[in-house]
Design an enzyme around this catalytic site. Structure first.
Site, PDB file in Angstrom:
ATOM      1  N   ARG A 541     -12.924   5.325  -2.477  1.00 62.97           N
ATOM      2  CA  ARG A 541     -12.507   5.007  -1.123  1.00 62.97           C
ATOM      3  C   ARG A 541     -12.460   6.266  -0.273  1.00 62.97           C
ATOM      4  O   ARG A 541     -11.883   7.276  -0.683  1.00 62.97           O
ATOM      5  CB  ARG A 541     -11.135   4.328  -1.127  1.00 62.97           C
ATOM      6  CG  ARG A 541     -10.722   3.842   0.251  1.00 62.97           C
ATOM      7  CD  ARG A 541      -9.511   2.933   0.180  1.00 62.97           C
ATOM      8  NE  ARG A 541      -8.336   3.623  -0.309  1.00 62.97           N
ATOM      9  CZ  ARG A 541      -7.090   3.263  -0.010  1.00 62.97           C
ATOM     10  NH1 ARG A 541      -6.876   2.215   0.769  1.00 62.97           N
ATOM     11  NH2 ARG A 541      -6.068   3.927  -0.497  1.00 62.97           N
ATOM     12  N   SER A 605      -7.548  10.461  -9.990  1.00 58.16           N
ATOM     13  CA  SER A 605      -6.549   9.909 -10.918  1.00 58.16           C
ATOM     14  C   SER A 605      -7.039   9.890 -12.359  1.00 58.16           C
ATOM     15  O   SER A 605      -7.074   8.859 -13.025  1.00 58.16           O
ATOM     16  CB  SER A 605      -6.144   8.503 -10.461  1.00 58.16           C
ATOM     17  OG  SER A 605      -5.585   8.548  -9.178  1.00 58.16           O
ATOM     18  N   ASP A 659      -2.421  10.014  -8.276  1.00 59.41           N
ATOM     19  CA  ASP A 659      -1.890   8.906  -7.471  1.00 59.41           C
ATOM     20  C   ASP A 659      -0.367   8.915  -7.386  1.00 59.41           C
ATOM     21  O   ASP A 659       0.212   8.472  -6.392  1.00 59.41           O
ATOM     22  CB  ASP A 659      -2.393   7.567  -8.009  1.00 59.41           C
ATOM     23  CG  ASP A 659      -2.147   7.399  -9.507  1.00 59.41           C
ATOM     24  OD1 ASP A 659      -1.689   8.358 -10.142  1.00 59.41           O
ATOM     25  OD2 ASP A 659      -2.439   6.310 -10.036  1.00 59.41           O
TER      26      ASP A 659
END
Length: 937
Positions: A541, A605, A659
């Site tokens: 993203r 992550s 994260d």
């Protein structure tokens, strides 16, 4: 002669058909389907009223809970004693369910003896009545050579109005049937029976259940037909019971499963709900009864009153000259001279008219052929109305069951008993036909009960014994998941020790305590545009975050999601990072910002070791990634090189974060007290702001050594460090890798661990995270099924398939909004055919596993917040935890149990949990903004 014949012919034509004469006279008793549907709707409304705690006291249909929670499933067995008390005599029975040789499979064998109860005992002291019953019970045991030393479970059929608060408790409301024993009203008759058994002595009797005859009828039929969930009595009296969803029974605590509700439907209409359907004859019957205004429905349908209704109609028609040429005999005027047995005899197929003539002549009447036809037709209309009204009531019950289970159609069996149903030649056929006409979408089967009340009471006891035994075994299995306060305190202490050990440079530690080099949380003055890149799975993203100057908690976000193809995930590292650079290029084109050199934060992550805020060395790939030449390399450098190869745009990658840290930063932007981040989703982790002076790893990375310690500059550096905090990524999922959790790890956890990709690693995570909870549940369900406690002991291939029970099913199954029928639907999707009891157990298992996970996370969080409080020398700490993850956000109970546990385990801390929105991406942008702001200062 011709004229005489013509007169005779016309007289015959003009002569009225006797049945039509009766039809006109009793038109109000001839109910059509629209009226029956209306009555059924009214009855449904009364049922709902009776089930509600607020309106039950005023309801005409009492809807009494029986505490019978399950019908037979066919596995019941054993020997039981039964007492059946309900008239001038009572029975003692020995009931054998699948015991001994020579009994057919699924069979029940009964041996009984009837004892009389003298009138003076029925009307004497209550204790004397039950002493007589108890002494007769002992007599039966001695006569049948049944061991007095052995414990015998006993079922008690007590057919008097009682209010039950448990299956083995019942307060006598009032006597009936010529009983008036003193001192028992308002008392628990089961306890009175137990006391009498104790006084008699010499017996070891355990009274397990008390039931009425309607419930017993349902249970008797349910033993041979698993679809039987309705009981119906149409005899001297009338009543119905059925299995209702427990969540609708307000008078009983709990909402799981079903419970048999005794409708006591004879009272329907006592509030006037049937006033437009009652006739003058019904009113006459009611006025002459010993309870005027009560049991209106029963007086319209039951055997105690049908004969009297026929008598009153015949009497009235005779008085107005429509029968017997207007002649009325004295006998016809006497109440009770026509009985329900007479009604049945008059409606016999072949001998009905003959029987009618005999009955009328016995009443000193001289009936013509037309009189006999007319009186027979009166009987037909009265009994037909009875079956129609019963059909309307049954239709209401079946419609409610169908609606409860959200089904278009319904397959169900009604167990029936009672003299009217058994002896009236036309009644059953009429009842069946009308029920099926009113509910064409339902497949309804009617089964006649044999030895209903006694056998049924024994089966209630057998079912209760089976359920109690199964509950004990299930509770024993789940006991290892139920953590005591002492165990949770030990987990908290071990987590605290692990946190302290991980901060040190020397010595082993299962909790890694990785420095993130994030020194500050946002203060709300952050502004400007930042790019956030987020790689954590099969999607990548790109996000543009615009923080408005002076507008805290106001950030505009734009994002685009890109798929990572499998061949890229498992190709070369250069191909992977080139793909990421291409995605960033596309996003900048999309936003029209290709020429802007934006500061960027990179959420990565995967396990990394950081030496600075903008460097991160990949330790190992997870989540299906296998790109070559990446492990052991700095992922920020690899992304920079890929951007340089494209030579289309430039980025200032200022930070790489995981994260958990991103979540904390995102929530800290909303709440300045947020200094902890937590992930409770597929995985689990926590980060928090630690005092830099306590982080030996960070000091070592700065190059601090004992030899060059002590210069003024270095002393100032140390003083500066003591004023600073740094976010520590705990990686707390490793707690227990050193064996410190072995005392709470169950065999099911061990099985999950051994079948994982990393046996012996991440033990705490395997007890608490979404990736593993469903598999722990599957292991428990598999064990219970192999033990015959679930799914009838049938182990399916589906149940043996690892990973089939996803954690999302825990959230769905434990939802308060989900009925057991929907749980069964979920299990059926998994190839698991379950009944109501199975669904309850599955929900219990899910609840035990998820509650333990939340409690363990709570104990771990308590260790973190107490450490922060002690670091700062505070008596009381107010702090906020930013939290993300599907387990926290979607599971209906996880967050509540987590908060409750933290409150108990860390009483000196006031901890607020703040769910993160756009956590990791927005957090990466904020880390970049904070870092840039500090550089500018």
């Amino acid at each position: 002669m011709l004229a005489v014949h013509l007169v005779s012919f016309f007289f015959t034509k003009l002569k009225e058909d006797p049945t039509k004469k009766v039809d006109r006279f009793l038109h109000a008793m001839r109910l059509h389907d629209d009226q029956l549907n209306d009555i059924s709707a009214r009855f449904q409304a009364e049922m709902k009223k009776g089930l509600s705690a607020e309106s039950n006291a005023a309801a005409s249909v009492r809807m009494l809970p029986t505490h019978v929670r399950s019908t037979p499933d066919g596995s019941e067995k054993g020997q039981f004693l039964a007492l059946d008390l309900g008239g001038s005599k009572f029975k003692v029975l020995q009931v054998k369910v699948r015991e001994g040789m020579g009994i057919r499979k699924g069979g029940v064998e009964m041996d009984e003896k009837t004892y009389s109860i003298p009138k003076e005992v029925r009307n004497g002291r209550g204790s004397e009545l039950f002493d007589h019953v108890s002494e007769s019970l002992k007599d039966f045991l001695l006569e049948r050579n049944i061991s007095l030393e052995k414990k015998h479970p006993l079922a008690f059929t007590f057919s008097f109005p009682c209010e039950q608060s448990a299956l083995d408790q019942g307060l006598l409301l009032s006597w009936s049937k010529n009983y008036s024993a003193r001192g028992l009203q308002g008392k628990d008759v089961v306890q009175v029976l137990r006391d009498s058994i104790d006084r008699t002595g010499g017996m070891d009797i355990e009274v397990l259940a008390m039931v009425n005859d309607t419930v017993a009828t349902m249970m008797t039929c349910g033993f041979d037909d698993q679809y039987c969930e309705v009981g119906l009595i149409i005899g001297t009296g009338t009543n119905a019971c059925y299995m209702e969803e427990l969540r609708h029974v307000d008078l009983v605590e709990g909402d799981e499963g079903r419970m048999c509700v005794n409708t006591e439907w004879g009272g329907f209409g006592d509030d006037g709900a049937l006033s437009d359907y009652t006739t003058e004859f019904d009113r006459d019957v009611d006025d002459a009864s010993n309870n005027p205004g009560r049991q209106i429905f029963e007086k319209m349908v039951s055997g105690m009153y049908l004969g009297e209704l026929v008598r009153l109609v015949v009497l009235k028609m005779a008085k107005v000259g429509k029968l017997f040429d207007g002649r009325v005999s004295d006998a016809l005027r006497i109440k009770g001279k026509i009985t329900t047995a007479h009604v049945a005899a008059m409606e016999e197929y072949k001998n009905g008219l003959t029987n009618t003539r005999i009955i009328l002549e016995e009443l000193d009447l001289t009936p013509s052929d037309d009189d006999c036809v007319a009186v027979q037709h009166i009987s037909t209309i009265v009994s037909f109305r009875s079956s129609n009204l019963v059909a309307a009531g049954l239709a209401a019950i079946l419609s409610r069951i169908k609606k409860n289970r959200n089904k278009r159609g319904l397959r169900i069996t009604v167990g029936v008993d009672g003299t009217v149903y058994k002896t009236h030649p036309q009644y059953p056929k009429r009842l069946h036909k009308v029920v099926r006409r009113l509910l064409p979408e339902c497949h309804v089967r009617f089964v006649l009960s044999d030895s209903g009340s006694s056998k049924g009471a024994a089966l209630v006891t057998a079912v209760a014994q089976r359920l109690a035994s199964r509950k004990r075994q299930v509770d024993e299995t789940l006991s290892s998941f139920r953590l005591s306060q002492e165990q949770l305190k030990l987990v908290k202490a071990r987590m605290r020790a692990g946190l302290e050990a991980g901060l040190k440079t020397k010595g082993p530690s299962a909790i890694k305590m990785l420095p993130s080099f994030v020194y500050h949380t946002p203060d709300g003055t952050e502004h400007g545009k930042y790019l956030a890149l987020d790689l954590g799975g099969t999607n990548f993203r790109a996000m543009l975050v615009n923080f408005k100057k002076g507008l805290q908690q106001n950030a505009r976000l734009y994002h685009k999601i890109y798929t990572i193809p499998l061949e890229i995930m498992q190709g070369t590292g250069e191909e992977l990072f080139d793909h990421l650079a291409q995605c960033v290029s596309d996003f900048l084109d999309y936003m029209g910002m290709k020429n802007a050199r934006l500061p960027a934060g990179f959420t990565f992550s995967f396990p990394c070791e950081q030496t600075a805020i903008d460097t991160g060395t990949l330790v190992s790939w997870t989540k299906g990634f296998k790109a070559t030449d990446c492990e052991g390399h700095d992922v920020v450098s690899m992304l920079r090189e890929a951007i340089k190869r494209r030579n289309e745009f430039d980025l200032d990658i200022a930070a790489v974060v995981n994260d958990t840290v991103g979540t904390m930063m995102s929530c800290a932007y909303e709440d300045p007290q947020c200094e902890i981040g937590m992930i409770a989703g597929t995985g689990t982790n926590v980060c928090y702001m630690e005092e830099v002076k306590n982080i030996e790893k960070a000091v070592q990375k700065k190059g601090k050594t004992e030899e060059d310690k002590g210069t003024p500059d270095e002393e100032q550096d140390k003083a500066d460090a003591e004023m600073l905090k740094m976010c520590i990524n705990t990686e707390w999922g490793g707690l227990g890798d050193d064996g410190s959790l072995d005392d709470i790890i169950t065999p099911y956890d061990t099985e999950v661990d051994q079948n994982s990709v990393n046996p012996g690693k991440q033990r705490f995570e395997k007890l608490t995270s979404g990736m593993y909870l469903g598999e722990v549940v599957r292991q428990v369900l598999l064990d219970l099924t192999r033990g015959g406690l679930l799914f009838r002991g049938h182990v399916t291939e589906t149940l043996k398939t690892p990973g089939i029970f996803q954690t999302k099913y825990l959230s769905q199954i434990e939802s308060d909004r989900l009925a057991l029928l929907q749980i069964r639907s979920i299990l059926q999707q998994l190839g698991l055919n379950s009944n109501c009891d199975d669904s309850i157990i599955v929900k219990e298992v899910c609840g035990a596993v998820s509650r333990r996970a939340a409690q363990l996370c709570g104990a771990g969080m308590a260790a973190v917040v107490d450490k922060i409080r002690e670091n700062r020398g505070l008596d009381h700490l107010n702090i906020t935890v930013g939290v993300d993850g599907a387990l926290y956000k979607l599971h209906p109970r996880f967050s509540g149990v987590l908060k409750e546990t933290v409150k108990i385990m860390a009483p000196q801390c006031n901890v607020t949990f703040l769910p993160s929105e756009e956590g990791s991406g927005k957090g990466a942008a904020l880390i970049t903004a904070v870092a840039r702001k500090k550089q500018e200062m």
